[in-house]
Scaffold this active site. Structure first.
Site, PDB file in Angstrom:
ATOM      1  N   GLY A 195       0.809  -1.203   0.000  1.00 10.18           N
ATOM      2  CA  GLY A 195       0.000   0.000   0.000  1.00 10.18           C
ATOM      3  C   GLY A 195       0.847   1.258   0.000  1.00 10.18           C
ATOM      4  N   SER A 196       0.350   2.306  -0.653  1.00  7.93           N
ATOM      5  CA  SER A 196       1.009   3.597  -0.575  1.00  7.93           C
ATOM      6  C   SER A 196       0.795   4.181   0.817  1.00  7.93           C
ATOM      7  CB  SER A 196       0.448   4.525  -1.647  1.00  7.93           C
ATOM      8  OG  SER A 196       0.731   4.035  -2.934  1.00  7.93           O
ATOM      9  N   GLY A 197       1.576   5.232   1.108  1.00  3.28           N
ATOM     10  CA  GLY A 197       1.499   5.837   2.425  1.00  3.28           C
ATOM     11  C   GLY A 197       2.679   5.519   3.303  1.00  3.28           C
ATOM     12  N   HIS A 198       3.560   4.613   2.838  1.00  5.95           N
ATOM     13  CA  HIS A 198       4.744   4.229   3.614  1.00  5.95           C
ATOM     14  C   HIS A 198       6.030   4.777   2.997  1.00  5.95           C
ATOM     15  CE1 HIS A 198       2.036   1.641   5.719  1.00  5.95           C
ATOM     16  NE2 HIS A 198       1.788   0.899   4.655  1.00  5.95           N
ATOM     17  N   LYS A 215       5.606  -7.873   2.673  1.00  5.65           N
ATOM     18  CA  LYS A 215       5.344  -7.583   4.078  1.00  5.65           C
ATOM     19  C   LYS A 215       4.166  -8.433   4.544  1.00  5.65           C
ATOM     20  CE  LYS A 215       4.570  -3.170   3.834  1.00  5.65           C
ATOM     21  NZ  LYS A 215       4.434  -3.187   2.354  1.00  5.65           N
ATOM     22  N   ASP A 255      -1.589  -8.194   1.297  1.00  5.78           N
ATOM     23  CA  ASP A 255      -0.332  -8.298   0.558  1.00  5.78           C
ATOM     24  C   ASP A 255       0.024  -9.754   0.295  1.00  5.78           C
ATOM     25  OD1 ASP A 255      -0.278  -5.571   0.814  1.00  5.78           O
ATOM     26  OD2 ASP A 255       1.679  -5.474   1.783  1.00  5.78           O
ATOM     27  N   HIS A 264       0.045   1.037   9.861  1.00  7.18           N
ATOM     28  CA  HIS A 264      -1.215   1.598   9.384  1.00  7.18           C
ATOM     29  C   HIS A 264      -2.005   2.210  10.533  1.00  7.18           C
ATOM     30  CE1 HIS A 264      -0.124  -1.890   6.853  1.00  7.18           C
ATOM     31  NE2 HIS A 264      -0.410  -1.060   5.862  1.00  7.18           N
TER      32      HIS A 264
END
Length: 354
Positions: A51-54, A102, A107, A216
């Site tokens: 996921g984006s945001g990391h 991860k 995922d 998250h």
């Protein structure tokens, strides 16, 4: 919510486009979306994503000595199997593709589906799932321990081994061994704001922290009073060094049989005298000065316990949007590990050597 975005629906697309404009050595596939670098050398292609945001994980770590490509999902959402499939097909040079995953349920499901699809395309493929977070085992978000900061260290070390010409089987063994020598633990002082939600993902009192938080914003072990950074790091190191004697289930793709094998593997314990690679990682909104203050306490605490900090990283590498907090990752290192760590890397967010 105040964020430097246009439409919520376009956040991932526009930010990935911006990365590739800023770093033209990176190439963007728009449909399906993945980012890659062109490389005609016949080495194993290392691919990751999530996921984006990391950010900068994972697209900031595409470069020589690290990843060949990465598949970004929407914010805090897994990339789809077709993204991963097409990405793997595009970067395979004949030596195969290794997927680093991860350990989050979405995922794992989507990357493992892509492993099977790549196998059916006659592409040699393997995968390694990273589950280094010692704070929480089993939750609504994952089966087993969460995959967090050690992913960065493993991408670097295995990326260097791939550059050296190691084959797919060797890289799988190396990555699993590194995972068994890695531990992470994180805390949050304030929650992040997911663009599609528009408000903090959880509430903390001014004198509270989330102890053992996920990347998250998932709950940790408990909420506790803030205290000073010295006492906080002391308690985090107790969690990191005190987790002993546990095992994990390892799933590996059997390329000959075309199915999944499972085996129990015991995680390596840490002992005084071990050499460590240490990462003090910001969650996105913690000032660099505070991260260095935290690293000071980590270094002092490890030295007092008899460990040697052989290498370190301090900064934002595996973030949670604008979460305020930090994590500590420890990786037990040997001579080979340090050789691969010191090898040159040239990615947008990690660079050293020639």
């Amino acid at each position: 919510m105040k964020k430097l975005i246009n439409n919520v629906e376009d956040v991932m697309k526009e930010q990935v486009e911006g990365l590739c404009l800023a770093h033209p050595e990176l190439k963007l596939s728009e449909d399906p979306c993945y980012v890659y670098r062109e490389d005609d050398r016949d080495t194993v292609a290392l691919v990751s994503g999530g996921g984006s945001g990391h950010e900068p994980m994972h697209i900031g770590f595409i470069g020589e000595g690290m990843l060949r490509a990465a598949c970004p999902g929407q914010v805090f959402s897994s990339p789809t199997p077709d993204q991963i499939l097409e990405c793997g097909k595009a970067v395979n040079t004949g030596k195969g593709v290794l997927l680093l995953i991860k350990n989050y349920t979405g995922d794992v499901l989507n990357f493992e589906t892509a492993v099977e699809l790549l196998h059916f395309e006659d592409i040699p493929v393997g995968s390694v799932t990273i589950d280094d977070d010692v704070a929480v085992k089993d939750s609504h978000y994952t089966a087993g321990r969460r995959g967090v900061g050690a992913t960065v260290l493993i991408e670097k070390i295995v990326g260097a081994a791939a550059e050296s010409g190691a084959d797919l089987e060797r890289l799988e063994v190396l990555a699993r061994g590194l995972n068994n020598k890695s531990r992470s633990f994180g805390v949050a002082l304030r929650a992040c704001v997911v663009p599609a939600v528009g408000k903090p993902s959880f509430d903390l009192a001014d004198d509270e922290i989330e102890f053992g938080v996920g990347i998250h914003g998932e709950p940790g072990i408990k909420r506790r009073k803030t205290g000073g950074v010295q006492s906080l790091v002391t308690d985090m190191l107790k969690e990191l060094l005190g987790n002993t004697g546990y095992s994990r289930t390892v799933r590996s793709w059997n390329r000959r049989e075309g199915n999944w094998d499972e085996a129990e593997t015991r995680v390596e314990d840490f002992s005084a005298g071990d050499e460590l690679i240490v990462m003090v990682n910001g969650m996105g909104a913690t000032p660099a000065s505070e991260l260095y203050g935290a690293y000071r306490e980590v270094h002092k605490g490890l030295a007092a316990a008899g460990f040697k900090v052989a290498r370190n990283l301090v900064g934002n590498y595996c973030t949670a949007l604008n979460m305020e907090g930090f994590s500590i990752t420890l990786l037990k290192a040997d001579a080979e590990t340090l050789t691969f760590w010191d090898a040159p890397v040239n990615a947008p967010s990690l660079r050293w050597g020639q």
